[in-house]
Design a protein around this motif. Structure first.
Motif, PDB file in Angstrom:
ATOM      1  N   GLN A 148      43.375  33.853  37.229  1.00 58.70           N
ATOM      2  CA  GLN A 148      43.222  35.149  37.890  1.00 58.70           C
ATOM      3  C   GLN A 148      42.703  34.958  39.312  1.00 58.70           C
ATOM      4  O   GLN A 148      43.216  35.548  40.259  1.00 58.70           O
ATOM      5  CB  GLN A 148      42.268  36.040  37.088  1.00 58.70           C
ATOM      6  CG  GLN A 148      42.198  37.472  37.623  1.00 58.70           C
ATOM      7  CD  GLN A 148      41.146  38.309  36.921  1.00 58.70           C
ATOM      8  OE1 GLN A 148      40.586  37.914  35.905  1.00 58.70           O
ATOM      9  NE2 GLN A 148      40.870  39.483  37.462  1.00 58.70           N
ATOM     10  N   LEU A 149      41.705  34.087  39.460  1.00 58.48           N
ATOM     11  CA  LEU A 149      41.149  33.852  40.789  1.00 58.48           C
ATOM     12  C   LEU A 149      42.196  33.223  41.712  1.00 58.48           C
ATOM     13  O   LEU A 149      42.262  33.547  42.897  1.00 58.48           O
ATOM     14  CB  LEU A 149      39.897  32.963  40.708  1.00 58.48           C
ATOM     15  CG  LEU A 149      39.130  32.848  42.022  1.00 58.48           C
ATOM     16  CD1 LEU A 149      38.519  34.188  42.423  1.00 58.48           C
ATOM     17  CD2 LEU A 149      38.045  31.787  41.955  1.00 58.48           C
ATOM     18  N   LYS A 150      43.021  32.347  41.129  1.00 54.33           N
ATOM     19  CA  LYS A 150      44.071  31.716  41.940  1.00 54.33           C
ATOM     20  C   LYS A 150      45.045  32.762  42.476  1.00 54.33           C
ATOM     21  O   LYS A 150      45.428  32.739  43.644  1.00 54.33           O
ATOM     22  CB  LYS A 150      44.834  30.676  41.114  1.00 54.33           C
ATOM     23  CG  LYS A 150      44.153  29.308  41.118  1.00 54.33           C
ATOM     24  CD  LYS A 150      44.568  28.500  39.933  1.00 54.33           C
ATOM     25  CE  LYS A 150      45.555  27.406  40.202  1.00 54.33           C
ATOM     26  NZ  LYS A 150      45.835  26.687  38.924  1.00 54.33           N
ATOM     27  N   VAL A 151      45.435  33.685  41.591  1.00 51.98           N
ATOM     28  CA  VAL A 151      46.364  34.739  42.013  1.00 51.98           C
ATOM     29  C   VAL A 151      45.718  35.622  43.081  1.00 51.98           C
ATOM     30  O   VAL A 151      46.304  35.891  44.134  1.00 51.98           O
ATOM     31  CB  VAL A 151      46.793  35.599  40.800  1.00 51.98           C
ATOM     32  CG1 VAL A 151      47.681  36.751  41.257  1.00 51.98           C
ATOM     33  CG2 VAL A 151      47.518  34.748  39.777  1.00 51.98           C
ATOM     34  N   VAL A 152      44.483  36.024  42.808  1.00 52.50           N
ATOM     35  CA  VAL A 152      43.765  36.885  43.743  1.00 52.50           C
ATOM     36  C   VAL A 152      43.572  36.168  45.083  1.00 52.50           C
ATOM     37  O   VAL A 152      43.745  36.751  46.154  1.00 52.50           O
ATOM     38  CB  VAL A 152      42.396  37.291  43.138  1.00 52.50           C
ATOM     39  CG1 VAL A 152      41.508  37.933  44.175  1.00 52.50           C
ATOM     40  CG2 VAL A 152      42.595  38.246  41.974  1.00 52.50           C
ATOM     41  N   GLU A 154      45.413  33.845  46.365  1.00 51.27           N
ATOM     42  CA  GLU A 154      46.693  33.772  47.069  1.00 51.27           C
ATOM     43  C   GLU A 154      46.981  35.087  47.785  1.00 51.27           C
ATOM     44  O   GLU A 154      47.397  35.110  48.935  1.00 51.27           O
ATOM     45  CB  GLU A 154      47.794  33.445  46.066  1.00 51.27           C
ATOM     46  CG  GLU A 154      49.080  32.950  46.724  1.00 51.27           C
ATOM     47  CD  GLU A 154      50.119  32.612  45.662  1.00 51.27           C
ATOM     48  OE1 GLU A 154      51.265  33.040  45.810  1.00 51.27           O
ATOM     49  OE2 GLU A 154      49.741  31.943  44.673  1.00 51.27           O
ATOM     50  N   GLN A 155      46.710  36.192  47.063  1.00 53.16           N
ATOM     51  CA  GLN A 155      46.926  37.509  47.662  1.00 53.16           C
ATOM     52  C   GLN A 155      46.047  37.698  48.893  1.00 53.16           C
ATOM     53  O   GLN A 155      46.459  38.311  49.874  1.00 53.16           O
ATOM     54  CB  GLN A 155      46.616  38.619  46.650  1.00 53.16           C
ATOM     55  CG  GLN A 155      47.679  38.752  45.565  1.00 53.16           C
ATOM     56  CD  GLN A 155      47.223  39.628  44.401  1.00 53.16           C
ATOM     57  OE1 GLN A 155      46.080  40.089  44.365  1.00 53.16           O
ATOM     58  NE2 GLN A 155      48.115  39.851  43.450  1.00 53.16           N
ATOM     59  N   ALA A 156      44.833  37.173  48.839  1.00 51.26           N
ATOM     60  CA  ALA A 156      43.908  37.341  49.958  1.00 51.26           C
ATOM     61  C   ALA A 156      44.169  36.316  51.060  1.00 51.26           C
ATOM     62  O   ALA A 156      43.622  36.426  52.146  1.00 51.26           O
ATOM     63  CB  ALA A 156      42.469  37.215  49.467  1.00 51.26           C
ATOM     64  N   GLY A 157      44.998  35.330  50.760  1.00 54.63           N
ATOM     65  CA  GLY A 157      45.252  34.273  51.726  1.00 54.63           C
ATOM     66  C   GLY A 157      44.075  33.328  51.868  1.00 54.63           C
ATOM     67  O   GLY A 157      43.798  32.822  52.944  1.00 54.63           O
ATOM     68  N   CYS A 158      43.363  33.097  50.764  1.00 53.99           N
ATOM     69  CA  CYS A 158      42.214  32.201  50.794  1.00 53.99           C
ATOM     70  C   CYS A 158      42.454  30.992  49.883  1.00 53.99           C
ATOM     71  O   CYS A 158      43.129  31.103  48.871  1.00 53.99           O
ATOM     72  CB  CYS A 158      40.950  32.910  50.308  1.00 53.99           C
ATOM     73  SG  CYS A 158      40.415  34.250  51.363  1.00 53.99           S
ATOM     74  N   THR A 159      41.852  29.884  50.247  1.00 55.59           N
ATOM     75  CA  THR A 159      41.940  28.696  49.411  1.00 55.59           C
ATOM     76  C   THR A 159      41.046  28.870  48.192  1.00 55.59           C
ATOM     77  O   THR A 159      39.926  29.367  48.306  1.00 55.59           O
ATOM     78  CB  THR A 159      41.478  27.457  50.198  1.00 55.59           C
ATOM     79  OG1 THR A 159      42.093  27.491  51.477  1.00 55.59           O
ATOM     80  CG2 THR A 159      41.843  26.175  49.475  1.00 55.59           C
TER      81      THR A 159
ATOM     82  N   THR B 136      51.031  44.033  32.702  1.00 58.70           N
ATOM     83  CA  THR B 136      51.822  43.223  33.630  1.00 58.70           C
ATOM     84  C   THR B 136      51.255  43.352  35.033  1.00 58.70           C
ATOM     85  O   THR B 136      51.842  42.898  35.996  1.00 58.70           O
ATOM     86  CB  THR B 136      53.284  43.697  33.633  1.00 58.70           C
ATOM     87  OG1 THR B 136      53.300  45.106  33.887  1.00 58.70           O
ATOM     88  CG2 THR B 136      53.943  43.437  32.296  1.00 58.70           C
ATOM     89  N   PHE B 137      50.107  44.000  35.132  1.00 59.63           N
ATOM     90  CA  PHE B 137      49.553  44.308  36.446  1.00 59.63           C
ATOM     91  C   PHE B 137      48.457  43.338  36.883  1.00 59.63           C
ATOM     92  O   PHE B 137      48.540  42.714  37.930  1.00 59.63           O
ATOM     93  CB  PHE B 137      49.010  45.740  36.441  1.00 59.63           C
ATOM     94  CG  PHE B 137      48.438  46.163  37.757  1.00 59.63           C
ATOM     95  CD1 PHE B 137      49.274  46.533  38.803  1.00 59.63           C
ATOM     96  CD2 PHE B 137      47.070  46.173  37.965  1.00 59.63           C
ATOM     97  CE1 PHE B 137      48.750  46.909  40.031  1.00 59.63           C
ATOM     98  CE2 PHE B 137      46.537  46.546  39.191  1.00 59.63           C
ATOM     99  CZ  PHE B 137      47.381  46.921  40.215  1.00 59.63           C
ATOM    100  N   ARG B 138      47.438  43.200  36.052  1.00 61.56           N
ATOM    101  CA  ARG B 138      46.295  42.394  36.477  1.00 61.56           C
ATOM    102  C   ARG B 138      46.681  40.918  36.563  1.00 61.56           C
ATOM    103  O   ARG B 138      47.399  40.397  35.716  1.00 61.56           O
ATOM    104  CB  ARG B 138      45.121  42.556  35.512  1.00 61.56           C
ATOM    105  CG  ARG B 138      43.880  41.778  35.956  1.00 61.56           C
ATOM    106  CD  ARG B 138      42.647  42.160  35.167  1.00 61.56           C
ATOM    107  NE  ARG B 138      42.799  41.888  33.753  1.00 61.56           N
ATOM    108  CZ  ARG B 138      42.402  40.761  33.163  1.00 61.56           C
ATOM    109  NH1 ARG B 138      41.862  39.794  33.871  1.00 61.56           N
ATOM    110  NH2 ARG B 138      42.562  40.587  31.873  1.00 61.56           N
ATOM    111  N   ALA B 139      46.158  40.267  37.567  1.00 58.94           N
ATOM    112  CA  ALA B 139      46.432  38.857  37.770  1.00 58.94           C
ATOM    113  C   ALA B 139      46.035  38.071  36.526  1.00 58.94           C
ATOM    114  O   ALA B 139      44.920  38.206  36.039  1.00 58.94           O
ATOM    115  CB  ALA B 139      45.663  38.358  38.992  1.00 58.94           C
TER     116      ALA B 139
END
Lengths: 437, 298
Positions: A148-152, A154-159, B136-139
């Motif tokens: 989840q943190l990886k996806v988030v 990526e969305q934020a453009g942070c490593t 299908t929404f939350r990361a």
């Protein structure tokens, strides 16, 4: 139709018998405070906090002079509101900066408070200030939290820095070292959600803290939290000495009394509010807005202030007399709308009235300012006689008015109908003295 | 370990304060204003709503006055009875197979975890279980659910992130029909109940289930977080209006949170509590038992 809902309605009722003006008496305060107590409890403010608050406010209110321009109701609300705001602190979203970068920010909070999402939001927030933030995944327990943190991230453009399901203390250390070597300004450490009574996990947080010495430890609290907010905040604060609070899920319809509870027990500033699911949905904390939300009062005080400016004492007296004598005419009707426009337009006023925003769902078309303009044209196209006694307006008069105002007979009918409705409403309001202007 | 002892153990730890307070309260033989005010405070600090608290305490007070009660034990039993009646107002539905369970709730209440536990529970009872990853929404939501499905050793149907949730549900129903699966549990994205577009999405899933599997028993369960306050009521109202609700799963009852709002809830909205989540392990789910719940409070 109740213009003032909830608390102020009840207070109005209490004070309706009070005709003499002067100082607030102990009995009045006590009666009013009983309602304030219920309002705060219904907003989820912790019961001990409520008791302290009510005692403090009562003490201040007894003997206070009722300002000329306010009703006793408004006076009490004013005091309650002021005390709430002062308790809630200031607007300050500044994050600490370490002399020895990277600045380390650590999250703490219960499960499901919204820590992981907040890490992403803060990352984006810092990025917008041209700061480089490294997001560190130290929640090694919840399934897929790292993902989840990886996806988030990526969305934020942070490593995102992660070492799988390893030891969180070591991971935090490695992340800080990594950030140092690669020139990051900030490291934001996501941690596992935990109950404040979970000894092992609480100790783990203490270990992370002593390992990486964070400049900020943010306690993330769900704005919907109930009475337990006090114990949660107290325990986290005692164990970790948090530096700030973050409220999440404020985009819901919770009154957010937990804010007052956590503020009261920790004394730490609320730094941010999370108000949506998108990563950009992060706002500074505004104590005055929060106070209004907890009281369920809209911006009544603002309304009171503006009303004082827009309506002169003389006008108010005249109008009150007209209410009393039930001799309210179309001229007065127009006057009233014009005062309202001075106060910032109908839309503004409606949205400031408690209960209106949520209960009546103000739709754009309901409060079309253009309609008010055409209403003015209609009324101004009437003769003086017609304005004073609309009953004489027959169909040929209506046609003339429609032509004169550049509207239609239907429009004229609409204005007349609305006027009659307002008159009826005012008749009802006459007794409880809601509007003194 | 049965629900009673487990809950009693947990609550015993955390409610010590309250129990002490109550005992002290009931030990003092004065049944005056102060007594009832304290009683109200105790219920309110458990997140029972102000309205329900006032109602219940008023009722007890009336009875005590009418019957000239001074016996503290008897007043305790009266209060317990009153709470029990309140909690037991709604009927608990029985799970019949085939069954579709849709799990809804706001963000962060523990939907995914509860689904894992439920799947495991049904599976242990010998039922075949499939989980549909409708969030299908939350990361990384479906990854999280997959981990739980693995732990519970049940099948999971999922699509890619961002896919249409009702399409996932459609496929899952199709597959369950073909395989004769006993219980299909559907995860949905957490949504704040005030977001109308997301509530519409939920209604769509609801329509798909009704249309595609009319022969199955269909239960809609809302997950509520015990640390929540009065907002729980709004949540239940909103979800109830959108899709209708058959029951409540109360989570995070392993802390100091009391979850007292369920007392108001099951009374005012006639929605029963079916399960409670009491910990982080897969077995930490129990059938709700009103009597034990109340017993544990004292």
């Amino acid at each position: 139709m109740a213009l003032f809902s909830g608390l102020s309605e009840k207070l109005n009722h209490i004070f309706s018998k009070l005709t003499k003006r002067g100082r607030l008496t102990e009995l009045e305060i006590k009666t009013a405070m009983r309602e304030v107590r219920i309002a705060l409890l219904e907003a989820d403010v912790n019961i001990s906090v409520v008791k302290d608050f009510v005692a403090k406010v009562s003490e201040r209110a007894v003997g206070e002079e009722i300002l000329k321009s306010l009703t006793p109701t408004q006076q009490v609300i004013k005091i309650v509101n002021e005390e709430l705001i002062s308790l809630m602190g200031s607007t300050n979203s500044k994050l600490a900066v370490s002399d020895n970068p990277p600045t380390v920010i650590m999250m703490a909070g219960l499960q499901g408070a919204g820590k992981t999402t907040l890490v992403g939001k803060l990352g984006l927030y810092l990025k917008k200030q041209n700061k480089k933030a490294l997001l560190c995944a130290c929640d090694v327990y919840r399934p897929a939290a790292i993902n989840q943190l990886k996806v988030v991230g990526e969305q934020a453009g942070c490593t995102v820095f992660e070492k799988g399901q390893g030891n969180p203390v070591k991971i935090a250390r490695q992340a800080v070292d990594y950030a140092k070597s690669y020139g990051f300004d900030y490291v934001i450490i996501d941690t596992a959600g935990r109950l404040q009574i979970d000894e092992a996990l609480m100790r783990e947080l203490e270990d992370i803290k002593s390992e990486v010495n964070p400049s900020e430890i943010l306690l993330v609290v769900d704005a919907m939290t109930g009475q337990v907010a006090v114990e949660v905040a107290d325990t986290f604060n005692k164990r970790l000495e948090v530096t700030g609070l973050v409220l999440t899920k404020l985009d819901g319809d919770t009154r957010g009394g937990a804010t007052l509870s956590i503020k009261a027990v920790t004394g730490k500033p609320v730094k941010f509010c999370s108000v949506g699911e998108k990563l950009g949905d992060l706002e500074p904390f505004y104590p005055d807005r929060m106070a209004n939300r907890i009281l369920g009062m809209g911006d009544v005080l603002t309304l009171i202030e503006r009303a004082q400016d827009a309506v002169t004492e003389e006008q108010a007296k005249k109008l009150e007399k007209k209410f009393r004598e039930n001799s309210f005419t179309l001229d007065d009707y127009l006057d009233q709308f014009e005062s309202m426009q001075k106060m910032g337009g109908l839309k503004d006023i409606l949205s400031m009235l408690p209960g209106m925003g949520t209960k009546f769902k103000i739709r754009e078309e309901d409060i079309d300012e253009k309609k008010i303009i055409s209403m003015r044209a209609v009324i101004q196209s009437m003769t003086k006689k017609e304005r004073e006694n609309p009953n004489i307006i027959n169909s040929s008069r209506k046609m003339r008015i429609a032509k004169g105002s550049g509207t239609s007979v239907q429009e004229v009918n609409r204005v007349l109908k609305n006027f009659e409705q307002s008159k009826a409403m005012m008749k009802q309001m006459k007794n409880n003295k809601m509007f003194r202007f | 370990m049965g629900f009673f002892s487990k809950l009693k153990e947990i609550l015993g730890k955390t409610r010590e304060g309250i129990s002490k307070k109550l005992t002290a309260l009931f030990s003092s033989d004065k049944l005056g204003d102060e007594f009832y005010e304290e009683l109200e405070d105790i219920l309110i600090s458990s997140d029972v709503s102000v309205a329900t608290t006032t109602e219940i305490v008023e009722e007890i007070r009336e009875t005590a006055k009418k019957e000239k009660l001074k016996d503290k034990d008897y007043v305790i039993s009266l209060l317990k009875e009153e709470l029990f009646d309140t909690l037991n107002y709604a009927d608990v539905p029985e799970v019949k197979t085939p069954c579709v369970i849709m799990v809804v709730g706001v963000n962060g209440v523990g939907k995914t975890t509860s689904i894992g536990k439920l799947a495991n529970k049904f599976s242990k009872e010998g039922k075949s279980v499939t989980i549909a990853a409708g969030d299908t929404f939350r990361a990384a939501a479906s990854e999280q659910l997959s981990v739980w499905a693995d732990r519970a050793k049940v099948r999971i149907i999922k699509h890619a992130e961002g896919a249409d949730a009702s399409a996932v549900v459609f496929d899952a129903i199709d597959s369950c029909k073909a395989k004769g699966t006993d219980v299909l549990i559907i995860d949905t994205a957490g949504r704040l109940h005030v977001k109308s577009n997301l509530m519409e999405e939920l209604k769509k899933i609801d329509r798909v289930i009704k249309r595609e599997y009319p022969t199955a028993q269909y239960l809609k369960l809302i997950v509520l977080d015990a640390t929540t306050g009065q907002n729980a009521e709004n949540q239940v109202k909103a979800f109830s209006e959108a899709v209708g609700l058959d029951g409540i799963i109360l989570t995070k009852l392993d802390g100091t949170a009391k979850g007292g709002f369920i007392i108001s809830l099951s009374y005012e909205q006639e929605i029963p509590v079916l399960f409670v989540g009491t910990g982080e392990k897969i077995d930490d789910i129990e059938n709700f038992n009103a009597k034990d719940f109340i017993e544990s409070m004292f």
